[in-house]
Design a protein around this motif. Structure first.
Motif, mmCIF file in Angstrom:
data_model
loop_
_atom_site.group_PDB
_atom_site.id
_atom_site.type_symbol
_atom_site.label_atom_id
_atom_site.label_comp_id
_atom_site.label_asym_id
_atom_site.label_seq_id
_atom_site.Cartn_x
_atom_site.Cartn_y
_atom_site.Cartn_z
ATOM 1 N N ILE A 71 0.628 -0.988 0.349
ATOM 2 C CA ILE A 71 0.145 -0.110 0.584
ATOM 3 C C ILE A 71 1.181 1.125 0.099
ATOM 4 O O ILE A 71 1.857 1.418 0.878
ATOM 5 C CB ILE A 71 -0.630 -0.007 1.597
ATOM 6 N N VAL A 72 0.572 1.927 -1.091
ATOM 7 C CA VAL A 72 1.118 3.307 -1.191
ATOM 8 C C VAL A 72 0.331 4.299 -0.527
ATOM 9 O O VAL A 72 -0.602 4.426 -1.116
ATOM 10 C CB VAL A 72 1.400 3.920 -2.308
ATOM 11 N N HIS A 73 1.650 4.894 0.760
ATOM 12 C CA HIS A 73 0.361 6.163 1.251
ATOM 13 C C HIS A 73 0.598 7.878 0.832
ATOM 14 O O HIS A 73 1.673 7.622 1.171
ATOM 15 C CB HIS A 73 -0.198 5.567 3.046
ATOM 16 N N GLY A 74 -0.558 8.705 0.447
ATOM 17 C CA GLY A 74 0.478 9.582 -0.010
ATOM 18 C C GLY A 74 -0.975 9.601 -1.436
ATOM 19 O O GLY A 74 -1.586 8.550 -1.292
ATOM 20 N N PHE B 244 -2.019 -0.057 -5.239
ATOM 21 C CA PHE B 244 -2.874 -0.327 -3.837
ATOM 22 C C PHE B 244 -1.854 1.377 -3.500
ATOM 23 O O PHE B 244 -1.258 1.228 -3.027
ATOM 24 C CB PHE B 244 -3.022 -1.054 -2.957
ATOM 25 N N SER B 245 -3.531 2.286 -3.626
ATOM 26 C CA SER B 245 -2.681 3.542 -2.796
ATOM 27 C C SER B 245 -4.012 3.861 -1.728
ATOM 28 O O SER B 245 -5.222 3.546 -1.812
ATOM 29 C CB SER B 245 -2.661 4.375 -3.851
ATOM 30 N N THR B 246 -3.427 4.978 -1.376
ATOM 31 C CA THR B 246 -4.526 5.461 0.305
ATOM 32 C C THR B 246 -5.406 6.908 -0.098
ATOM 33 O O THR B 246 -5.974 6.932 -0.298
ATOM 34 C CB THR B 246 -4.090 6.153 1.608
ATOM 35 N N LEU C 102 -5.495 5.478 5.804
ATOM 36 C CA LEU C 102 -4.660 4.611 5.891
ATOM 37 C C LEU C 102 -4.894 3.286 6.487
ATOM 38 O O LEU C 102 -5.245 2.079 6.168
ATOM 39 C CB LEU C 102 -3.157 4.819 6.612
ATOM 40 N N LYS C 103 -5.429 3.341 7.680
ATOM 41 C CA LYS C 103 -6.293 2.723 8.769
ATOM 42 C C LYS C 103 -7.393 1.681 7.694
ATOM 43 O O LYS C 103 -7.409 0.357 7.628
ATOM 44 C CB LYS C 103 -7.130 2.524 9.666
ATOM 45 N N GLN C 104 -8.032 2.214 7.305
ATOM 46 C CA GLN C 104 -9.569 1.560 6.384
ATOM 47 C C GLN C 104 -8.679 0.594 5.469
ATOM 48 O O GLN C 104 -9.509 -0.424 4.484
ATOM 49 C CB GLN C 104 -10.663 2.826 6.049
ATOM 50 N N ALA C 105 -7.612 1.876 4.765
ATOM 51 C CA ALA C 105 -7.221 0.648 3.233
ATOM 52 C C ALA C 105 -6.313 -0.351 4.272
ATOM 53 O O ALA C 105 -6.420 -1.510 2.715
ATOM 54 C CB ALA C 105 -5.859 2.135 2.551
ATOM 55 N N VAL C 106 -5.309 -0.653 4.920
ATOM 56 C CA VAL C 106 -5.648 -1.691 5.754
ATOM 57 C C VAL C 106 -6.105 -2.931 5.190
ATOM 58 O O VAL C 106 -6.414 -3.889 4.957
ATOM 59 C CB VAL C 106 -3.880 -0.998 6.425
ATOM 60 N N LYS C 107 -7.425 -1.980 6.580
ATOM 61 C CA LYS C 107 -8.446 -3.295 6.269
ATOM 62 C C LYS C 107 -9.445 -3.281 5.368
ATOM 63 O O LYS C 107 -9.062 -4.609 4.953
ATOM 64 C CB LYS C 107 -9.315 -2.369 7.900
ATOM 65 N N ALA D 155 -2.928 -2.682 12.918
ATOM 66 C CA ALA D 155 -3.797 -3.257 12.383
ATOM 67 C C ALA D 155 -2.923 -5.107 12.619
ATOM 68 O O ALA D 155 -3.333 -5.879 11.932
ATOM 69 C CB ALA D 155 -3.589 -2.776 10.790
ATOM 70 N N GLN D 156 -1.700 -4.288 12.463
ATOM 71 C CA GLN D 156 -0.818 -6.596 12.529
ATOM 72 C C GLN D 156 -2.017 -7.242 13.530
ATOM 73 O O GLN D 156 -2.067 -8.491 13.860
ATOM 74 C CB GLN D 156 0.147 -5.988 13.370
ATOM 75 N N GLU D 157 -1.884 -6.326 14.927
ATOM 76 C CA GLU D 157 -2.410 -6.635 15.947
ATOM 77 C C GLU D 157 -4.352 -7.710 15.755
ATOM 78 O O GLU D 157 -4.559 -9.059 15.895
ATOM 79 C CB GLU D 157 -2.552 -6.619 17.270
ATOM 80 N N GLU D 158 -4.762 -6.702 15.017
ATOM 81 C CA GLU D 158 -6.147 -7.357 14.427
ATOM 82 C C GLU D 158 -6.158 -8.380 13.824
ATOM 83 O O GLU D 158 -6.883 -9.041 13.643
ATOM 84 C CB GLU D 158 -6.921 -5.816 14.326
ATOM 85 N N PHE D 159 -5.314 -8.165 12.713
ATOM 86 C CA PHE D 159 -5.257 -9.314 11.173
ATOM 87 C C PHE D 159 -4.625 -10.179 11.697
ATOM 88 O O PHE D 159 -4.902 -11.517 11.602
ATOM 89 C CB PHE D 159 -5.112 -8.285 9.990
#
Ligand code: CFN
Ligand code: HCA
Length: 531
Positions: A73-76, A106-108, A123-128, A161-165
């Motif tokens: 994921i590219v954040h930007g 993949f980009s935010t 970003l959180k939403q994109a990872v999810k 996110a690591q903890e959640e997923f």
């Protein structure tokens, strides 16, 4: 035709004095009688439009991007993603239902409101979403420039996110403005992969277990290298990172030997593995026929097994027989031609052997972002394990400081090692070049145009940013980054494909239909050249 020192000076004369002084340090006329130094890996003079890429390109684009079972994921804002989407041609294929996300982007897609109020939520939403839709082995987050400026905490998002997923989410602070080129991004990617990924797996390994490092499968190069190594009987634990997987990378520490193809982009991991696990690394070059042969022989020598050495020779013989006939045809078309090379941080060096084999002389070469060791070389002693045994060899003295081991060899031992395995010393580009040829670092468009006009090489090996400048001058240009639409160029079969491509490119009648600028506009001296 090579150019004279006087001519080079006259090109630099066009610059303001301070710029001229700066650029002169990046240019060197090869003289084997001297120990030569070149300035490299320094900031480009502002105002000069450099061909270099950015830190983000080096981290996400180069080192991480080719890992195919990972969602990157590219954040930007979207531009950085769009302009790097599929252009590097690092190929990947999956077998047996494995994941392959390489064709995705993949980009935010940050908007103005995210820049003003912060982009962490987005970003959180994109990872999810990425996790829920694709269920990848792991996710990477790479920051682009604005993220660093507004201070989004990508590490906190990754941790959560690591903890959640329950999968690894790796965050990379690779904002484009960091460092002076993409080289900084290589280093950032290397550090995180070493810290968080390598060493976490426990895959079974077979004898002759190797990692192929700094090989990105551009145009399928890695596939050709793997074909040859597989035929000989090597077990490839991981490839960093062409057609590579996160899954395999985790067990990279279990290999017996690390091969380093592109030193510039991966030397950090090679050295950290050597320090942490004692696995040696061997500089190889699978570009060019002799380069491939030397690399294979050095590998066999490292393992020292008679059967492996015999098999290596058998494979070399068989491969050489197959390429002899087609190569003869292309050599006739290439003999006597000249090349100017300006590429990245390793290929401007790696391709010189292959060109020479075809009868093409490299009259000038340079890197965009290579460091001094990529030009000047350095001593490496890859096949001595830093374990208890080697510490007992009297001429080797190992010391451990806070962060790393240092290996000291007696000068006699070092000389002996260098003779035994010529590739062990990482030679760098300067040694390869003929006396009287120029080595030039961080070339720019002005210099490119002036040099092309003066040298008029038969072949200009470069990238997309200057390819068409050269071709509009009537000079065939081969992209050594993407290989245009072709490849592989590595290994035995790749050498024939390269020979065919450049033979066709240089000999096409097209060039006769173009009037080059030196026939219609004055050169620096103010004269139109009559031919
Ligand atoms: S594939 Fe490699 S071989 S990784 Fe590096 S230094 Fe780039 S992307 Mo373009 S082609 Fe080039 Fe090298 Fe190593 Fe590629 S010469 S510039 S950052 N490079
Ligand atoms: C990069 C990638 C690049 C660009 C190639 C080019 C590549 O630097 O971000 O300029 O033609 O190989 O794709 O080096």
């Amino acid at each position: 035709m090579a150019i004279s020192k006087k001519k080079m000076d006259s090109i630099l004369e066009k610059y303001p004095p301070k710029v001229k002084k700066n650029r002169a340090k990046h240019i060197l006329l090869k003289d084997s009688k001297e120990e030569q130094e070149i300035q490299a890996n320094t900031r480009t003079v502002p105002g000069i439009i450099t061909n270099r890429g950015c830190c983000f390109a080096g981290c996400k684009g180069v080192v991480l991007g080719p890992l195919r079972d990972v969602v990157h994921i590219v954040h930007g804002p979207i531009g950085c993603s769009y302009y790097t989407w599929g252009t590097r041609r690092h190929k990947g294929r999956s077998e047996k239902g494995e994941d392959n996300f390489l064709s995705y982007c993949f980009s935010t897609d940050m908007q103005e409101s995210d820049i003003v109020f912060g982009g962490e939520k987005r970003l959180k939403q994109a990872v999810k979403e990425a996790y829920e839709i694709f269920k990848p082995e792991a996710i990477t987050i790479s920051s682009t420039c604005p993220v660093g400026l507004i201070g989004d905490d990508i590490h906190a998002v990754a941790r959560e996110a690591q903890e959640e997923f329950g999968i690894q989410v790796l965050a990379f602070d690779c904002e484009g403005y960091k460092g002076v080129s993409q080289s900084a991004g290589h280093h950032i990617a290397n550090n995180v992969l070493m810290k968080d990924v390598i060493g976490t797996g426990d895959a079974e390994t077979k004898p002759y277990a190797i990692n192929i490092m700094g090989e990105y499968n551009i145009g399928g190069d890695g596939w050709e290298i793997s074909r040859i190594l597989g035929k000989i009987g090597y077990h490839i634990v991981s490839v960093m990172t062409g057609d590579g997987t996160y899954k395999e990378l985790k067990s990279a520490h279990k290999a017996d030997l690390n091969l380093v193809q592109c030193h510039r982009s991966i030397n950090y991991i090679a050295e950290m593995i050597e320090t942490k696990y004692g696995t040696p690394w061997l500089k190889v070059n699978f570009i060019g026929i002799q380069g491939t042969i030397d690399s294979l022989r050095n590998m066999a020598k490292y393992f020292g097994d008679e059967t492996l050495i015999k098999k290596t020779e058998e494979v070399i013989k068989e491969e050489l027989e197959a390429l002899q006939k087609p190569l003869e045809i292309y050599k006739k078309m290439c003999e006597g031609k000249t090349a100017l090379l300006f590429v990245g941080g390793s290929r401007a060096h790696h391709y010189q052997g292959l060109l020479k084999e075809l009868g093409i002389e490299t009259v000038m070469a340079g890197y965009e972002f290579g460091h001094r060791d990529d030009y000047e070389g350095r001593d490496v002693i890859p096949y001595i394990k830093m374990d208890a045994d080697s510490r007992n060899i009297p001429e080797i003295h190992v010391e451990k400081d806070e962060s790393s081991y240092k290996l000291y060899l007696s000068p006699e031992k070092l000389e002996k090692l260098k003779k035994e395995m010529p590739l062990n010393r990482y030679d760098g580009m300067i040694k390869e070049m003929k006396d009287g040829s120029f080595v030039i670092d961080d070339l720019n468009h002005f210099e490119t145009e002036e040099l092309l006009k003066s040298i008029k090489p038969s072949l200009f090996c470069s990238g997309i940013k200057d390819k068409y400048v050269a071709q509009k001058m009537g000079i065939f240009s081969k992209q050594l980054h993407s290989y245009d639409y072709s490849g592989p160029y590595a290994g035995f079969r790749g050498a024939v494909i390269f020979a065919k491509d450049v033979s066709m490119g240089m000999n096409t009648p097209t060039w006769g239909f173009i009037t080059p600028p030196w026939k219609k506009e004055p050169l620096l001296e103010g004269k139109v050249v009559e031919e």
